[in-house]
Design a protein around this motif. Structure first.
Motif, PDB file in Angstrom:
ATOM      1  N   TRP A  98      -7.841   9.919   0.705  1.00  0.00           N
ATOM      2  CA  TRP A  98      -9.090   9.217   0.986  1.00  0.00           C
ATOM      3  C   TRP A  98     -10.260   9.865   0.265  1.00  0.00           C
ATOM      4  O   TRP A  98     -11.256   9.191  -0.053  1.00  0.00           O
ATOM      5  CB  TRP A  98      -9.357   9.195   2.491  1.00  0.00           C
ATOM      6  CG  TRP A  98      -9.559  10.577   3.077  1.00  0.00           C
ATOM      7  CD1 TRP A  98      -8.610  11.429   3.528  1.00  0.00           C
ATOM      8  CD2 TRP A  98     -10.813  11.266   3.232  1.00  0.00           C
ATOM      9  NE1 TRP A  98      -9.168  12.621   3.958  1.00  0.00           N
ATOM     10  CE2 TRP A  98     -10.523  12.535   3.794  1.00  0.00           C
ATOM     11  CE3 TRP A  98     -12.143  10.945   2.970  1.00  0.00           C
ATOM     12  CZ2 TRP A  98     -11.507  13.468   4.089  1.00  0.00           C
ATOM     13  CZ3 TRP A  98     -13.137  11.878   3.258  1.00  0.00           C
ATOM     14  CH2 TRP A  98     -12.814  13.116   3.817  1.00  0.00           C
ATOM     15  N   ASP A 120      -3.189   3.230  -0.757  1.00  0.00           N
ATOM     16  CA  ASP A 120      -4.322   2.308  -0.857  1.00  0.00           C
ATOM     17  C   ASP A 120      -5.374   2.770  -1.859  1.00  0.00           C
ATOM     18  O   ASP A 120      -5.904   1.973  -2.636  1.00  0.00           O
ATOM     19  CB  ASP A 120      -4.965   2.104   0.517  1.00  0.00           C
ATOM     20  CG  ASP A 120      -4.207   1.087   1.365  1.00  0.00           C
ATOM     21  OD1 ASP A 120      -3.140   0.634   0.915  1.00  0.00           O
ATOM     22  OD2 ASP A 120      -4.665   0.757   2.469  1.00  0.00           O
ATOM     23  N   ARG A 121      -5.708   4.056  -1.842  1.00  0.00           N
ATOM     24  CA  ARG A 121      -6.739   4.529  -2.768  1.00  0.00           C
ATOM     25  C   ARG A 121      -6.246   4.430  -4.216  1.00  0.00           C
ATOM     26  O   ARG A 121      -7.002   4.036  -5.119  1.00  0.00           O
ATOM     27  CB  ARG A 121      -7.122   5.974  -2.433  1.00  0.00           C
ATOM     28  CG  ARG A 121      -8.192   6.583  -3.353  1.00  0.00           C
ATOM     29  CD  ARG A 121      -9.527   5.837  -3.241  1.00  0.00           C
ATOM     30  NE  ARG A 121     -10.490   6.322  -4.207  1.00  0.00           N
ATOM     31  CZ  ARG A 121     -11.416   7.258  -3.967  1.00  0.00           C
ATOM     32  NH1 ARG A 121     -11.486   7.799  -2.751  1.00  0.00           N
ATOM     33  NH2 ARG A 121     -12.262   7.633  -4.885  1.00  0.00           N
ATOM     34  N   GLY A 145       0.786  -1.235   0.000  1.00  0.00           N
ATOM     35  CA  GLY A 145       0.000   0.000   0.000  1.00  0.00           C
ATOM     36  C   GLY A 145       0.810   1.273   0.000  1.00  0.00           C
ATOM     37  O   GLY A 145       0.324   2.314   0.422  1.00  0.00           O
ATOM     38  N   GLU A 185     -10.623   1.364   7.367  1.00  0.00           N
ATOM     39  CA  GLU A 185     -10.296   0.070   6.762  1.00  0.00           C
ATOM     40  C   GLU A 185     -10.474  -1.088   7.740  1.00  0.00           C
ATOM     41  O   GLU A 185     -10.666  -2.225   7.331  1.00  0.00           O
ATOM     42  CB  GLU A 185      -8.869   0.086   6.248  1.00  0.00           C
ATOM     43  CG  GLU A 185      -7.808   0.193   7.333  1.00  0.00           C
ATOM     44  CD  GLU A 185      -6.402   0.080   6.799  1.00  0.00           C
ATOM     45  OE1 GLU A 185      -5.544  -0.406   7.551  1.00  0.00           O
ATOM     46  OE2 GLU A 185      -6.143   0.480   5.658  1.00  0.00           O
ATOM     47  N   PRO A 213      -8.685   4.650   4.152  1.00  0.00           N
ATOM     48  CA  PRO A 213      -7.621   3.682   4.404  1.00  0.00           C
ATOM     49  C   PRO A 213      -6.521   4.314   5.239  1.00  0.00           C
ATOM     50  O   PRO A 213      -6.495   5.537   5.437  1.00  0.00           O
ATOM     51  CB  PRO A 213      -7.135   3.323   3.001  1.00  0.00           C
ATOM     52  CG  PRO A 213      -7.380   4.569   2.215  1.00  0.00           C
ATOM     53  CD  PRO A 213      -8.630   5.192   2.787  1.00  0.00           C
ATOM     54  N   ARG A 255      -3.626  -5.369  -0.445  1.00  0.00           N
ATOM     55  CA  ARG A 255      -3.914  -5.261   0.988  1.00  0.00           C
ATOM     56  C   ARG A 255      -2.856  -5.984   1.815  1.00  0.00           C
ATOM     57  O   ARG A 255      -2.640  -7.171   1.655  1.00  0.00           O
ATOM     58  CB  ARG A 255      -5.302  -5.822   1.283  1.00  0.00           C
ATOM     59  CG  ARG A 255      -6.423  -5.005   0.677  1.00  0.00           C
ATOM     60  CD  ARG A 255      -7.761  -5.668   0.820  1.00  0.00           C
ATOM     61  NE  ARG A 255      -7.885  -6.877   0.002  1.00  0.00           N
ATOM     62  CZ  ARG A 255      -8.987  -7.598  -0.115  1.00  0.00           C
ATOM     63  NH1 ARG A 255     -10.069  -7.234   0.552  1.00  0.00           N
ATOM     64  NH2 ARG A 255      -9.019  -8.666  -0.881  1.00  0.00           N
ATOM     65  N   ARG A 298      -3.027   3.683   4.666  1.00  0.00           N
ATOM     66  CA  ARG A 298      -1.794   3.893   3.915  1.00  0.00           C
ATOM     67  C   ARG A 298      -1.994   4.881   2.772  1.00  0.00           C
ATOM     68  O   ARG A 298      -3.071   4.977   2.191  1.00  0.00           O
ATOM     69  CB  ARG A 298      -1.274   2.561   3.376  1.00  0.00           C
ATOM     70  CG  ARG A 298      -0.747   1.636   4.462  1.00  0.00           C
ATOM     71  CD  ARG A 298      -0.351   0.290   3.871  1.00  0.00           C
ATOM     72  NE  ARG A 298       0.314  -0.555   4.847  1.00  0.00           N
ATOM     73  CZ  ARG A 298      -0.325  -1.286   5.760  1.00  0.00           C
ATOM     74  NH1 ARG A 298      -1.634  -1.278   5.813  1.00  0.00           N
ATOM     75  NH2 ARG A 298       0.353  -2.032   6.621  1.00  0.00           N
TER      76      ARG A 298
END
Length: 817
Positions: free
Chosen positions: A655, A533-534, A363, A501, A528, A389, A530
């Motif tokens: 995010w 992640d997105r 991530g 998350e 999320p 993940r 990290r």
């Protein structure tokens, strides 16, 4: 100079006509004189004033001459100069600043003379020297020669406000910026005014001196590692806004002069908030990071983690050259080699196993790197076995949720939306997991525009500072609690559900949150932990999801992406993280390309370790793309070093879905993930464009109804475990930061009085938690936790992580004295 952006609400405020230095202008009613002057381009000297803090009038440096019309309209001057940082404009007001008024100019000179009476002349050794507002304004608003010939006041120095923040009291001019920030923005009483009159000074937290006796403002769980009641994740902001050198950083003190540094804007890499930062470096070494200014995101504040945790990028275990196993059969030690040799070995071994490979990219990726990983996995490795993940999750429910509610949704809920919203937090502790969100929510709550509710096992200190209402929920019962919420929003407020998350580990949790949003008309946002992640979701780094949010099963999507990338896309959905590790252990998969994954973060670290060992034992291949040596490095056949954020350019997605572009700070030979993957493709004889596909969005993936799982019932001597990661913990991004580590909160085990009595540990100062793989002892704190639940931090320093105990949130743990 920072100015407040107009909002629809402020545009309706009546305008007031005011004249400043002969220029007439109209400003909204309630505007401070100092702001009105700024709008005209007139700079009034100041120290205590800050646009994001309430007016204080503490330093008196901004004195101006003011005249007001009386009842008959006759202009009458006020009897003495006024502080422009506390005075609001009024109709017909006439203001003369130091530019046009001898009275104002003389008043400012007098204030400056008083401030300099006891201020030490230590500019050559002061960290603030060269960027000091006091220095600058002493030259523009002060006398050329001092009339003071006495002995200046001195104090013992420095005082350690914390292991990270040092205070030189003789430099302090009592502007109160630091104390106002601590009270108004962070909500942390770690520094405050002490004593009165000539003896008044800024000092460290002292419950007796500061008048907190009888009710400590800091709970027993929020002590730092020294056992002192210092509990702030945002203390570094006081250093930056201090207009003199009174507050300094222990890690930067005496390290450099501001005029020796080169500055570069960047984006913080520790979470998904996308805070703007400024990186200051000298001779190729980062010496400090400061908060950048971005009113749409972090305004002017960052967490201490974003500010101080940067040495990991140049750590001694940094990988600078490729590594390859000595023997062709994968045995032997890792040895340094050339890029050509390492790429040749990796390409040969991967080509031999094409179709039986998987990818675990982690991530930490920028959007550009994530797209490269996605095209490489599908077009070169020939598989959909990919999962970014590197954390616990329950089932395929999260993947469906991300496809249905997150992927290709663009910018959804924003920081600005949070300032007038009815916010429900589920599986999210903003102060620990998304610090910039916490600051924005607290600001909005104090302004009266936002109401916060949190679904959690107890009301944390961060939630208390947001005046949040607790909806108590033991781990695993979140779907039931969400089903009981009947309204969200209303009264002019937007309804917002912020989902962390961690909720993915609760069966039915994400589906219940989506159902709540649909039922109440609220907007839903996934937060999320990290930074990458997105971007990984948008790039399709999930086994059933392609870039642009389209499912692997969509034939048209596969064809369009194949045309864009110049390589076919497998049509069978792949395995997720758990499935990939199981297939590696069983021999179904013959290798894995892995990047930025810490095994301790995975749901079962021991199983992950065993899976990678099984791959090598069976003659498979493990290729690692990593910044620093890790557990994966020791288990890899080929290690390809990649650049940390400071040595590459890229785009993080917040995010919100907001792109946050940053440029490289240093030009080095280090290569980004995308560049390394491109080189590997060249070695394999494959040409991938890996361009950004259009964000196609056909019919959304259907998200099934919430199906809550069974909630474990603790037996005798047992409790249900609740846990999350604190902002400052044992994460490798905080390595080599001893001063910052000293401000981490003390790890404790928290439970209710009823639970402690039932377990027979109420009279014990510590408790022992035991799981399937190990045990650990924690100080016991009795607090308002849901009965039957014990909370401990997930990965604290100097304590075993919950993963190493062999338990996850919502599972049973044994508790004993």
């Amino acid at each position: 100079m920072t100015t407040t952006q107009p909002t629809p609400a402020t545009q309706l405020v009546p305008l007031v006509e005011v004249t400043i230095d002969g220029f007439t202008t109209e400003v909204p009613k309630g505007t401070l004189v100092i702001r009105a002057a700024e709008d005209l381009g007139i700079a009034i000297p100041r120290f205590c004033d800050h646009p994001l803090l309430k007016p204080a009038g503490a330093c008196r440096q901004c004195l101006v001459e003011v005249a007001m019309p009386d009842r008959e309209g006759t202009l009458r001057p006020m009897p003495k100069p006024q502080a422009s940082c506390t005075l609001e404009v009024s109709p017909g007001m006439v203001v003369n600043t130091q530019m046009t008024s001898e009275v104002a100019d003389k008043a400012q000179e007098g204030v400056m003379e008083f401030l300099l009476i006891n201020h030490p002349l230590d500019c050559p050794i002061c960290d603030k020297g060269g960027e000091c507002p006091l220095q600058n304004q002493a030259m523009t608003a002060g006398r050329e020669v001092s009339r003071f010939h006495g002995v200046k006041r001195t104090y013992p120095k420095p005082i350690s406000v914390s292991t990270q923040i040092l205070l030189d009291r003789e430099r302090c001019i009592l502007c109160q910026r630091c104390t106002r920030f601590s009270d108004e923005i962070a909500g942390d009483p770690f520094i405050d005014l002490q004593m009165r009159g000539a003896r008044q000074q800024i000092g460290v937290f002292d419950a007796e001196v500061l008048g907190f006796t009888g009710s400590s403002p800091v709970g027993p769980a929020e002590l730092d590692e020294s056992g002192q009641p210092f509990a702030s994740y945002f203390s570094g902001n006081t250093i930056q806004i201090c207009p003199v050198g009174a507050l300094t950083s222990a890690s930067y003190r005496f390290r450099a002069r501001p005029f020796d540094l080169v500055s570069a804007p960047s984006i913080a890499e520790h979470d998904a908030c996308g805070a703007a930062i400024r990186v200051d470096h000298r001779r190729g070494v980062v010496l400090r990071r400061l908060a950048g200014e971005d009113m749409a995101v972090n305004e002017e504040w960052v967490s201490d983690k974003d500010r101080f945790a940067f040495r990991w990028q140049a750590a001694p275990d940094r990988l600078l050259a490729p590594l390859v196993r000595e023997n062709p059969d994968g045995t032997g030690d890792l040895v340094e080699t050339s890029w050509g040799d390492a790429l040749d070995v990796a390409a040969t071994l991967l080509a031999q196993r094409r179709g039986r490979l998987a990818a675990l990219p982690g991530g930490r990726l920028t959007y550009e790197d994530a797209l490269a990983w996605s095209s490489f996995t599908r077009g070169v490795l020939g598989t959909n076995d990919v999962d970014f993940r590197s954390r616990a999750y329950g089932s395929s429910e999260e993947a469906d949720f991300l496809a249905a509610r997150v992927a290709a949704s663009g910018i959804g809920v924003t920081y600005g939306d949070l300032e007038n919203a009815d916010v429900l937090l589920v599986g999210l502790e903003p102060e620990d997991e998304a610090a910039t969100i916490f600051l924005r929510l607290r600001k909005a709550v104090l302004a009266g525009g936002t109401r916060v509710r949190t679904v959690a096992p107890f009301l944390s200190r961060g939630s208390t500072k947001m005046h949040a209402t607790l909806l108590p929920a033991a781990p695993g019962t979140e779907p039931e609690v969400l089903a009981s919420v009947t309204e969200l929003g209303g009264e002019g407020r937007l309804g917002v559900v912020l989902v962390g998350e961690r909720l993915a580990a609760v069966r039915g949790g994400l589906a219940a949150a989506a159902e709540l949003a649909t039922r109440t008309g609220a907007r839903l946002a996934w937060v999320p932990r990290r930074a990458g992640d997105r971007a990984a979701v948008e790039a399709g780094l999930l086994p059933q999801l392609l870039p642009g949010g389209r499912p692997v099963a969509d034939q048209a999507a596969r064809a369009e992406i194949a045309a864009a990338w110049g390589a076919p896309v497998p049509e069978t959905p792949g395995r997720d993280l758990v499935g990939i590790l199981a297939a590696l252990a069983s021999g179904e998969l013959a290798g894995v390309v892995i990047g930025g994954v810490e095994l301790s973060d995975l749901p079962d670290p021991d199983a992950a370790r065993a899976a990678l060992e099984a791959v090598r034992a069976a003659g498979g291949i493990v290729v690692s793309l990593e910044v620093r040596a890790s557990e994966v490095t020791e288990l890899a056949d080929v290690v390809l070093p990649v650049a940390p954020p400071v040595e590459k350019a890229g785009t993080f997605l917040t995010w919100e879905g907001r792109p946050r572009r940053f440029d490289e700070v240093f030009e080095t030979p280090a290569r980004s993930d995308a560049e390394v993957i491109r080189m590997l493709c060249d070695e394999l004889g494959v040409t991938l464009t890996a361009t950004e596909p259009q964000l196609w969005r056909g019919e959304r993936v259907a998200l099934g109804a919430a199906q809550p799982g069974p909630v474990p019932a603790p037996g005798e001597g047992q409790a249900v475990l609740a846990t999350w990661r604190l902002l400052l913990d044992a994460g490798r991004g905080q390595d080599f930061e001893p001063h910052l580590a000293g401000t981490a909160r003390r790890p404790v085990a928290m439970m209710s009085r009823a639970t402690a009595d039932a377990l027979g540990v109420a009279d014990s100062p510590t408790v022992r938690l035991r799981g399937p793989r190990g045990e650990a002892e924690y100080p016991l704190v009795v607090a308002g936790v849901v009965d039957g639940v014990v909370w401990v931090p997930a990965d604290p320093r100097d304590f075993p992580s919950t993963a190493h105990l062999g338990v996850r949130a919502g599972e049973i743990v044994e508790v004993a004295k």
